[in-house]
Design a protein around this motif. Sequence first.
Motif, PDB file in Angstrom:
ATOM      1  N   GLU A   1       0.587  -1.348   0.012  1.00  0.00           N
ATOM      2  CA  GLU A   1      -0.063  -0.047  -0.016  1.00  0.00           C
ATOM      3  C   GLU A   1       0.878   1.342  -0.054  1.00  0.00           C
ATOM      4  N   GLU A   2       2.058   1.275   0.651  1.00  0.00           N
ATOM      5  CA  GLU A   2       2.886   2.474   0.780  1.00  0.00           C
ATOM      6  C   GLU A   2       3.430   2.786  -0.885  1.00  0.00           C
ATOM      7  N   LEU A   3       3.783   1.646  -1.442  1.00  0.00           N
ATOM      8  CA  LEU A   3       4.123   2.085  -2.831  1.00  0.00           C
ATOM      9  C   LEU A   3       3.012   2.602  -3.659  1.00  0.00           C
ATOM     10  N   TYR A   4       1.848   2.083  -3.535  1.00  0.00           N
ATOM     11  CA  TYR A   4       0.898   2.809  -4.368  1.00  0.00           C
ATOM     12  C   TYR A   4       0.794   3.991  -3.639  1.00  0.00           C
ATOM     13  N   ASP A   5       0.831   4.494  -2.582  1.00  0.00           N
ATOM     14  CA  ASP A   5       0.720   5.794  -1.859  1.00  0.00           C
ATOM     15  C   ASP A   5       1.785   6.783  -2.540  1.00  0.00           C
ATOM     16  N   GLN A   6       2.910   6.240  -2.532  1.00  0.00           N
ATOM     17  CA  GLN A   6       4.000   7.200  -3.244  1.00  0.00           C
ATOM     18  C   GLN A   6       3.894   7.379  -4.665  1.00  0.00           C
ATOM     19  N   MET A   7       3.235   6.315  -5.108  1.00  0.00           N
ATOM     20  CA  MET A   7       3.069   6.414  -6.809  1.00  0.00           C
ATOM     21  C   MET A   7       1.930   7.298  -6.932  1.00  0.00           C
ATOM     22  N   GLY A   8       0.882   7.369  -5.839  1.00  0.00           N
ATOM     23  CA  GLY A   8      -0.248   8.068  -6.167  1.00  0.00           C
ATOM     24  C   GLY A   8       0.257   9.793  -5.826  1.00  0.00           C
ATOM     25  N   ALA A   9       0.920  10.003  -4.920  1.00  0.00           N
ATOM     26  CA  ALA A   9       1.380  11.294  -4.639  1.00  0.00           C
ATOM     27  C   ALA A   9       2.233  11.741  -5.703  1.00  0.00           C
ATOM     28  N   GLN A  10       2.815  11.162  -6.592  1.00  0.00           N
ATOM     29  CA  GLN A  10       3.655  11.806  -7.585  1.00  0.00           C
ATOM     30  C   GLN A  10       2.757  11.820  -8.604  1.00  0.00           C
TER      31      GLN A  10
END
Length: 193
Positions: free
Chosen positions: A161-170
């Motif tokens: 989920e953290e990876l998706y959150d980082q990609m989502g922020a970008q």
Amino acid sequence: MPHINLPAGSPGIRSLFMFRPETAGPLNLLAQTLLHNPHPTLSAGERELIATYVSSLNNCKYCSTIHGAIAKHQLGNDGQTVKQVVADMETAPVSDKLKALLRIAAKVQSGGKNVTEADVAQAREQGATDIEIHDTVLIAAAFCMYNRYVDGLATFQPDDEELYDQMGAQRAREGYHSGPLKLKKDGEVAEAS
């Protein structure tokens, strides 16, 4: 395991864009136009919610998770609203207009001819404009295509989920023209490109 030889470590549609850059350009431009560019009345967060909702109805893990993360960031870090829209759109804390548009999006997801005059009239009663109705239908239709593209080729879809959150922020910050996050073999983010 992807059905074709895709770049390792790049999740979802990003691996498909790297595999076939000629098709990536127009698909990215469509996503940029529909979801990120300025809109007369729908916020980027609302448009991302429509994409997330349709992707969840299509059971597309990658698209529902990444667009949910983008929506979260576009909505001022409000992940709870995103979760509520996916779980039960009717009781989610969004406007009646957005609920009417989400109902239209769900009808498109199940088949374009399922959208009725009554659905459109209800959206209009809640204040939806022709461009909002148009763009809702196009977002829903486009995400049926994107979802089937991602799942039809069995792309890599991480569980982090953290990876998706980082990609989502970008994506929320930069839009759809920026490059993918670079991943290490274990799925951790190495650096943004």
